[in-house]
Every structure is written in structure tokens, then in C-alpha cells.
Motif scaffolding. Structure first.
Motif, PDB file in Angstrom:
ATOM      1  N   ASP A  13      -0.109  -3.404   5.043  1.00 25.37           N
ATOM      2  CA  ASP A  13       1.236  -3.049   5.480  1.00 25.37           C
ATOM      3  C   ASP A  13       2.291  -3.529   4.487  1.00 25.37           C
ATOM      4  O   ASP A  13       1.962  -4.190   3.504  1.00 25.37           O
ATOM      5  CB  ASP A  13       1.513  -3.687   6.862  1.00 25.37           C
ATOM      6  CG  ASP A  13       1.106  -5.155   6.932  1.00 25.37           C
ATOM      7  OD1 ASP A  13       1.136  -5.840   5.897  1.00 25.37           O
ATOM      8  OD2 ASP A  13       0.706  -5.598   8.023  1.00 25.37           O
ATOM      9  N   THR A  29      -1.550   1.296   7.025  1.00 26.48           N
ATOM     10  CA  THR A  29      -2.478   2.275   6.451  1.00 26.48           C
ATOM     11  C   THR A  29      -3.810   2.331   7.185  1.00 26.48           C
ATOM     12  O   THR A  29      -4.716   3.046   6.786  1.00 26.48           O
ATOM     13  CB  THR A  29      -2.735   1.944   4.974  1.00 26.48           C
ATOM     14  OG1 THR A  29      -3.251   0.609   4.879  1.00 26.48           O
ATOM     15  CG2 THR A  29      -1.454   2.045   4.178  1.00 26.48           C
ATOM     16  N   PRO A  36       0.805  -1.231   0.000  1.00 29.26           N
ATOM     17  CA  PRO A  36       0.000   0.000   0.000  1.00 29.26           C
ATOM     18  C   PRO A  36       0.836   1.279   0.000  1.00 29.26           C
ATOM     19  O   PRO A  36       0.346   2.333  -0.386  1.00 29.26           O
ATOM     20  CB  PRO A  36      -0.804  -0.125   1.300  1.00 29.26           C
ATOM     21  CG  PRO A  36       0.043  -0.972   2.182  1.00 29.26           C
ATOM     22  CD  PRO A  36       0.709  -1.960   1.278  1.00 29.26           C
ATOM     23  N   ILE A  37       2.075   1.182   0.434  1.00 29.57           N
ATOM     24  CA  ILE A  37       2.922   2.372   0.512  1.00 29.57           C
ATOM     25  C   ILE A  37       3.841   2.461  -0.695  1.00 29.57           C
ATOM     26  O   ILE A  37       3.947   3.506  -1.344  1.00 29.57           O
ATOM     27  CB  ILE A  37       3.736   2.370   1.819  1.00 29.57           C
ATOM     28  CG1 ILE A  37       2.787   2.426   3.019  1.00 29.57           C
ATOM     29  CG2 ILE A  37       4.731   3.535   1.851  1.00 29.57           C
ATOM     30  CD1 ILE A  37       3.479   2.325   4.363  1.00 29.57           C
ATOM     31  N   SER A  77      -2.339   0.832  14.651  1.00 24.72           N
ATOM     32  CA  SER A  77      -1.865   1.118  13.298  1.00 24.72           C
ATOM     33  C   SER A  77      -0.453   1.690  13.347  1.00 24.72           C
ATOM     34  O   SER A  77      -0.113   2.592  12.590  1.00 24.72           O
ATOM     35  CB  SER A  77      -2.835   2.080  12.586  1.00 24.72           C
ATOM     36  OG  SER A  77      -2.473   2.255  11.228  1.00 24.72           O
TER      37      SER A  77
END
Length: 323
Positions: free
Chosen positions: A323, A277, A193-194, A272
Motif C-alpha cells: 500500500d 494491491t 506499489p502504485i 483490500s
């Protein structure tokens, strides 16, 4: 020189030579022989009755020895019977509990043949050989019982070890997920996601509100309870037997390094922290250091229908991980 006897004859008024008739002499000889035989018989009876013979002493010694051996063997047989009864009880408890069945001999005829051979062998033995054979058999039985007892002790240890192993293997979900709605991303290649690139996702992502309890999935010892760059607040539990579980992104950790935990015990709460995210628990299972799909370790808190549904959800989850 034979002595000659005379007697005075009143009729002839002279001394005449004494002549013993043959009949009288035979009677005297017969009487002497009879007395001799009776005396001999009496002496023999007294001797045999009151004077022990060497063979009698040997027989008496052998009898006393056999009597003592019999008493000893009887005591040993009783002891062995008690030991065999204890082993049979342990055998039944062990095998019945594991296999739920009573083992049956492969062939009764084999036993009958062996029994017939033993009977033939025993019939051909004398007393000494029989005693020695019985003693050897008892020694053999005692050795077999001792070995069998050791074997059963090993089995009991294996059973106890198996119970500990079953308690240690990860077998439940790390979050309460009865309705099976919290798995967001499964095991396998996922889009990070990053970084936005395909990357191996070595666990399952369970979405839940921040503060949701996270549970240890098996008995074990906490080897890590701290903060990492990407993992955030995380806990690693060594369950033994090659199993290890990882719980990431907690808002707060409850356990400490070296603490022993039980399956179902709260070890922290969903958060988190780290490279995340959104609030979730990233959960991994390792076997001998290699990550495996955790979805195969939820058999303790799911029925067959739920488990099948969970497999499908994990396989069709989000293409992106949290993550």
C-alpha cells in the motif's frame, strides 16, 4: 508561789513539812517523760496511719495517672503492633511478588548501636520523662505507620496501573501467524506499489486471504472505525500510556467508535480496500504520535527463536509494500 505541803507525824505528834526525796522526784520525771514519749509515738502513728499527707496525695495522684497512662500506652502498643503486622504482610506480598526476595537490612550493627543508645537514654530518665518519651515515641511510630500505609497504597495503585499498562501495550500480531509466513513488507523505506517511488512504510504488511480475522493487539478504546481514501476500511485503537495502533484495508469492520476492546478480540477482517494491491492488513504502532517498528511488539505470542526469525523476515521482506 510554790505551795508547801505538811503531814502529821504520829511519832512526834506534830505537823511537819513534807519533803519529797530526790529519788522519787527523778522517778516521777522519768515516768512523765516516758508517758509523753509513748503518747507522742501513739499520736504520730495514728496520724501517719489514718491521716494522709500532702506528699502521699501527690504520690497517689501520680501513681493513678501513671496507671492510666500505662493502660493507654498498652492499648496503643497493641494497636500499633496489629497495624505493623498488617503492613509487614502487605510488604511481603508486594515485594515478594515483584522482586521474589526478602529485603535484608544493610547492617545489623547499626541497629545494635541505635538500640544501645536508646537503652542508655531510657536508663537516665525518671518516671515522668520516661512516660513522655514513650508517648512521643508512640506518636512518632504512629506517624511513620500512617505514612508507610499511604506509601503502600501508592505502591498497590502503581501495581494495578502496571497490570493495566501491560494489558494495554500492543504485544501480539494482528493476524494469526504461527508459521511466520504472512509478513510481506517490513518497516522502513519501501517502493510504493502504485506511485513507484521510495516512500516511508510506517508499519508491517501481513498478507492473508480476504476474510481472515484481525485482532486487537492490546486493550484499548476504538477512536476511529471508518473509511479513508488510502487506508480503506481502517480502525485506530488508543491503548493509553502513549500507545496507539492502526489496522488498514479491512473488507469489513466489526467494532465502532468509542468501543472498548480487549487484546485478542476480533475488530475486523482482512480485505483490500483503499490504496491496496492485494488482500492484506497494514499494521502500525505509534508511541506518543510517532510510528515505530511493530516487529518489536510481538513478544507475547512468540518464543525467542520465533521472534529472532520474525526480525529477520521483517528486515528482508519485499522491497515493495502492498500500500
Amino acid at each position: 508561789m510554790k505551795k508547801i505541803k505538811y503531814f502529821y507525824n504520829t511519832n512526834t505528834l506534830r505537823y511537819e513539812k513534807l519533803v519529797t526525796p530526790l529519788r522519787v522526784r527523778l522517778l516521777r520525771v522519768f515516768g512523765f517523760v516516758s508517758a509523753l514519749l509513748v503518747s507522742s509515738a501513739l499520736v504520730i502513728w495514728v496520724y501517719t496511719r489514718f491521716v494522709p499527707r500532702p506528699t502521699d496525695k501527690v504520690m497517689e495522684y501520680r501513681y493513678n495517672s501513671m496507671k492510666e497512662n500505662y493502660a493507654t500506652l498498652k492499648s496503643e502498643v497493641k494497636t500499633l503492633q496489629d497495624q505493623i503486622a498488617q503492613l509487614e504482610k502487605r510488604d511481603n506480598e508486594v515485594y515478594r511478588s515483584i522482586f521474589e526476595a526478602n529485603p535484608v537490612p544493610d547492617s545489623m550493627r547499626v541497629k545494635l548501636i541505635e538500640k544501645k543508645k536508646e537503652l542508655d537514654k531510657v536508663e537516665a530518665l525518671n518516671d515522668d520523662q520516661l512516660s513522655n518519651e514513650i508517648a512521643n515515641s508512640l506518636n512518632n511510630i504512629a506517624a511513620r505507620i500512617s505514612y508507610q500505609r499511604t506509601s503502600y497504597d501508592g505502591i498497590e495503585k502503581l501495581i494495578n496501573n502496571q497490570e493495566a499498562k501491560l494489558s494495554s501495550i500492543p504485544a501480539i500480531q494482528p493476524l494469526s501467524n504461527k508459521d511466520l509466513t504472512r509478513i510481506a513488507s517490513g518497516f522502513g523505506m519501501r517502493i510504493h506499489p502504485i506511485y513507484g517511488i521510495p516512500k516511508m512504510h510506517n508499519g508491517l504488511d501481513f498478507t492473508a486471504p480476504q476474510g481472515t480475522p484481525i485482532y486487537a493487539t492490546g486493550d484499548g478504546t476504538v477512536t476511529t472505525a471508518g473509511v479513508g481514501n488510502g487506508t480503506g476500511n481502517h480502525v485506530i485503537i488508543n491503548h493509553g500510556y502513549g500507545y496507539e495502533t492502526v489496522y488498514m484495508h479491512m473488507v469489513r469492520i466489526k467494532v465502532r467508535d468509542g468501543q472498548h476492546v480487549k487484546r485478542g478480540e476480533v475488530i475486523g477482517w482482512v480485505g483490500s480496500t483503499g490504496a491496496s494491491t492485494g488482500p492484506h492488513c497494514h499494521y502500525e504502532v505509534h508511541i506518543n504520535g510517532s510510528p515505530v517498528d511493530p516487529v518489536y511488539f510481538f513478544y507475547n505470542d512468540l518464543n525467542a527463536e520465533q521472534y529472532d526469525r520474525l526480525l529477520k523476515l521483517a528486515a528482508t521482506g519485499s522491497a515493495k509494500s502492498f500500500d
